[in-house]
Design a protein around this motif. Sequence first.
Motif, PDB file in Angstrom:
ATOM      1  N   SER A  74      -3.789   7.911   1.390  1.00 30.51           N
ATOM      2  CA  SER A  74      -3.495   7.153   2.611  1.00 30.51           C
ATOM      3  C   SER A  74      -4.774   6.826   3.371  1.00 30.51           C
ATOM      4  CB  SER A  74      -2.545   7.940   3.506  1.00 30.51           C
ATOM      5  OG  SER A  74      -1.310   8.119   2.879  1.00 30.51           O
ATOM      6  N   ALA A  75      -5.673   7.801   3.462  1.00 33.54           N
ATOM      7  CA  ALA A  75      -6.945   7.561   4.148  1.00 33.54           C
ATOM      8  C   ALA A  75      -7.768   6.499   3.426  1.00 33.54           C
ATOM      9  CB  ALA A  75      -7.732   8.865   4.251  1.00 33.54           C
ATOM     10  N   SER A  76      -7.767   6.534   2.095  1.00 35.09           N
ATOM     11  CA  SER A  76      -8.495   5.526   1.325  1.00 35.09           C
ATOM     12  C   SER A  76      -7.904   4.137   1.522  1.00 35.09           C
ATOM     13  CB  SER A  76      -8.479   5.874  -0.159  1.00 35.09           C
ATOM     14  OG  SER A  76      -9.229   7.022  -0.395  1.00 35.09           O
ATOM     15  N   GLU A  77      -6.579   4.057   1.534  1.00 32.37           N
ATOM     16  CA  GLU A  77      -5.930   2.759   1.760  1.00 32.37           C
ATOM     17  C   GLU A  77      -6.277   2.208   3.141  1.00 32.37           C
ATOM     18  OE1 GLU A  77      -4.167   0.640   0.003  1.00 32.37           O
ATOM     19  OE2 GLU A  77      -3.933   1.813  -1.818  1.00 32.37           O
ATOM     20  N   ARG A  78      -6.249   3.052   4.174  1.00 34.92           N
ATOM     21  CA  ARG A  78      -6.598   2.595   5.524  1.00 34.92           C
ATOM     22  C   ARG A  78      -8.047   2.134   5.595  1.00 34.92           C
ATOM     23  NH1 ARG A  78      -3.231   6.792   7.207  1.00 34.92           N
ATOM     24  NH2 ARG A  78      -4.969   8.223   7.348  1.00 34.92           N
ATOM     25  N   ARG A  79      -8.933   2.884   4.948  1.00 33.55           N
ATOM     26  CA  ARG A  79     -10.351   2.534   4.955  1.00 33.55           C
ATOM     27  C   ARG A  79     -10.573   1.187   4.278  1.00 33.55           C
ATOM     28  NH1 ARG A  79     -14.184   5.041   1.130  1.00 33.55           N
ATOM     29  NH2 ARG A  79     -16.142   4.031   1.579  1.00 33.55           N
ATOM     30  N   GLN A  80      -9.896   0.972   3.169  1.00 32.89           N
ATOM     31  CA  GLN A  80     -10.068  -0.292   2.462  1.00 32.89           C
ATOM     32  C   GLN A  80      -9.446  -1.448   3.225  1.00 32.89           C
ATOM     33  OE1 GLN A  80      -9.188  -0.115  -1.702  1.00 32.89           O
ATOM     34  NE2 GLN A  80     -10.075   1.921  -1.862  1.00 32.89           N
ATOM     35  N   ALA A 103       0.831  -1.208   0.000  1.00 34.05           N
ATOM     36  CA  ALA A 103       0.000   0.000   0.000  1.00 34.05           C
ATOM     37  C   ALA A 103       0.863   1.254   0.000  1.00 34.05           C
ATOM     38  CB  ALA A 103      -0.925   0.000   1.213  1.00 34.05           C
ATOM     39  N   ARG A 104       1.979   1.207   0.699  1.00 35.73           N
ATOM     40  CA  ARG A 104       2.870   2.374   0.767  1.00 35.73           C
ATOM     41  C   ARG A 104       3.410   2.736  -0.623  1.00 35.73           C
ATOM     42  NH1 ARG A 104       6.778   1.815   5.395  1.00 35.73           N
ATOM     43  NH2 ARG A 104       4.923   2.453   6.516  1.00 35.73           N
ATOM     44  N   ARG A 105       3.822   1.740  -1.367  1.00 38.81           N
ATOM     45  CA  ARG A 105       4.328   1.984  -2.728  1.00 38.81           C
ATOM     46  C   ARG A 105       3.217   2.507  -3.627  1.00 38.81           C
ATOM     47  NH1 ARG A 105       6.673  -2.987  -4.836  1.00 38.81           N
ATOM     48  NH2 ARG A 105       8.362  -2.492  -3.422  1.00 38.81           N
ATOM     49  N   ARG A 106       2.019   1.960  -3.465  1.00 39.00           N
ATOM     50  CA  ARG A 106       0.879   2.396  -4.276  1.00 39.00           C
ATOM     51  C   ARG A 106       0.540   3.858  -3.986  1.00 39.00           C
ATOM     52  NH1 ARG A 106      -2.084  -2.004  -3.830  1.00 39.00           N
ATOM     53  NH2 ARG A 106      -2.840  -1.446  -1.774  1.00 39.00           N
ATOM     54  N   VAL A 107       0.536   4.248  -2.718  1.00 36.73           N
ATOM     55  CA  VAL A 107       0.243   5.632  -2.341  1.00 36.73           C
ATOM     56  C   VAL A 107       1.326   6.567  -2.856  1.00 36.73           C
ATOM     57  CG1 VAL A 107       0.073   7.220  -0.379  1.00 36.73           C
ATOM     58  CG2 VAL A 107      -1.198   5.079  -0.354  1.00 36.73           C
ATOM     59  N   ALA A 108       2.581   6.175  -2.711  1.00 37.67           N
ATOM     60  CA  ALA A 108       3.685   7.030  -3.170  1.00 37.67           C
ATOM     61  C   ALA A 108       3.650   7.200  -4.688  1.00 37.67           C
ATOM     62  CB  ALA A 108       5.027   6.441  -2.742  1.00 37.67           C
ATOM     63  N   SER A 109       3.445   6.109  -5.405  1.00 32.74           N
ATOM     64  CA  SER A 109       3.399   6.190  -6.875  1.00 32.74           C
ATOM     65  C   SER A 109       2.206   7.013  -7.350  1.00 32.74           C
ATOM     66  CB  SER A 109       3.306   4.791  -7.482  1.00 32.74           C
ATOM     67  OG  SER A 109       4.405   4.022  -7.118  1.00 32.74           O
ATOM     68  N   ALA A 110       1.064   6.823  -6.721  1.00 35.75           N
ATOM     69  CA  ALA A 110      -0.131   7.572  -7.115  1.00 35.75           C
ATOM     70  C   ALA A 110       0.014   9.058  -6.782  1.00 35.75           C
ATOM     71  CB  ALA A 110      -1.361   6.992  -6.428  1.00 35.75           C
ATOM     72  N   THR A 111       0.691   9.373  -5.683  1.00 37.34           N
ATOM     73  CA  THR A 111       0.923  10.777  -5.324  1.00 37.34           C
ATOM     74  C   THR A 111       1.835  11.449  -6.344  1.00 37.34           C
ATOM     75  OG1 THR A 111       0.623  10.296  -2.972  1.00 37.34           O
ATOM     76  CG2 THR A 111       1.785  12.318  -3.526  1.00 37.34           C
ATOM     77  N   VAL A 112       2.886  10.763  -6.740  1.00 42.43           N
ATOM     78  CA  VAL A 112       3.797  11.318  -7.753  1.00 42.43           C
ATOM     79  C   VAL A 112       3.051  11.526  -9.069  1.00 42.43           C
ATOM     80  CG1 VAL A 112       5.823  10.804  -9.160  1.00 42.43           C
ATOM     81  CG2 VAL A 112       5.893  10.429  -6.702  1.00 42.43           C
ATOM     82  N   ALA A 113       2.236  10.560  -9.459  1.00 36.94           N
ATOM     83  CA  ALA A 113       1.464  10.698 -10.702  1.00 36.94           C
ATOM     84  C   ALA A 113       0.475  11.854 -10.608  1.00 36.94           C
ATOM     85  CB  ALA A 113       0.725   9.398 -11.008  1.00 36.94           C
ATOM     86  N   ALA A 114      -0.147  12.027  -9.444  1.00 35.02           N
ATOM     87  CA  ALA A 114      -1.088  13.134  -9.257  1.00 35.02           C
ATOM     88  C   ALA A 114      -0.379  14.478  -9.372  1.00 35.02           C
ATOM     89  CB  ALA A 114      -1.777  13.016  -7.895  1.00 35.02           C
ATOM     90  N   VAL A 115       0.802  14.589  -8.779  1.00 35.08           N
ATOM     91  CA  VAL A 115       1.552  15.843  -8.854  1.00 35.08           C
ATOM     92  C   VAL A 115       1.957  16.139 -10.300  1.00 35.08           C
ATOM     93  CG1 VAL A 115       3.699  16.988  -8.184  1.00 35.08           C
ATOM     94  CG2 VAL A 115       2.361  15.770  -6.471  1.00 35.08           C
ATOM     95  N   ILE A 116       2.459  15.153 -10.990  1.00 33.02           N
ATOM     96  CA  ILE A 116       2.897  15.365 -12.378  1.00 33.02           C
ATOM     97  C   ILE A 116       1.715  15.775 -13.260  1.00 33.02           C
ATOM     98  CG2 ILE A 116       3.780  14.202 -14.436  1.00 33.02           C
ATOM     99  CD1 ILE A 116       5.592  12.586 -12.501  1.00 33.02           C
ATOM    100  N   CYS A 117       0.622  15.050 -13.174  1.00 31.56           N
ATOM    101  CA  CYS A 117      -0.540  15.360 -14.022  1.00 31.56           C
ATOM    102  C   CYS A 117      -1.199  16.671 -13.604  1.00 31.56           C
ATOM    103  CB  CYS A 117      -1.553  14.220 -13.953  1.00 31.56           C
ATOM    104  SG  CYS A 117      -0.979  12.710 -14.708  1.00 31.56           S
TER     105      CYS A 117
END
Length: 144
Positions: A133-139, A81-95
């Motif tokens: 991160s909140a979504s990952e914890r909820r899931q 989950a940590r890698r998924r959150v980090a990768s998605a955050t980087v993609a969100a910033v770039i886009c």
Amino acid sequence: MWKLGSIIVLVIGAVVGGAFAAAAYIFVGTLIEVAWFAGGISLDLAVVYALIAAAAGALIGFAAALGAASVVIAQRRSSSARRRVASATVAAVICGVAVPAVAFGALGTLRQNVVVVGVCALLIAVLASVGLSASERRQRRRRG
């Protein structure tokens, strides 16, 4: 595992969050600038600028959400989950940063507005990281 409903909530949250953050930033900035230079407060001008910024912020939030959602969808079966959150955050910033960078580049004012693009990147990074991160914890709570 991310489901379609969670991804739709991610996109809607990013659009609403982007619109609110941009509108608040421009509203307060306009009030301060008008009060500083004109010696008074023009609430009408601040509201108009905030509405325009809300539309731009919604577009930035949508682009950031599409970037994050594409990574989340591609890595939805990943156990980290940590890698998924980090990768998605980087993609969100770039886009997300691509939207104002392209807009200011087309207007020929990117050099003057590099601070706005930087603030946009910081806001996207913080908000995307917290939201993902909140979504990952909820899931994780739902699964087990």
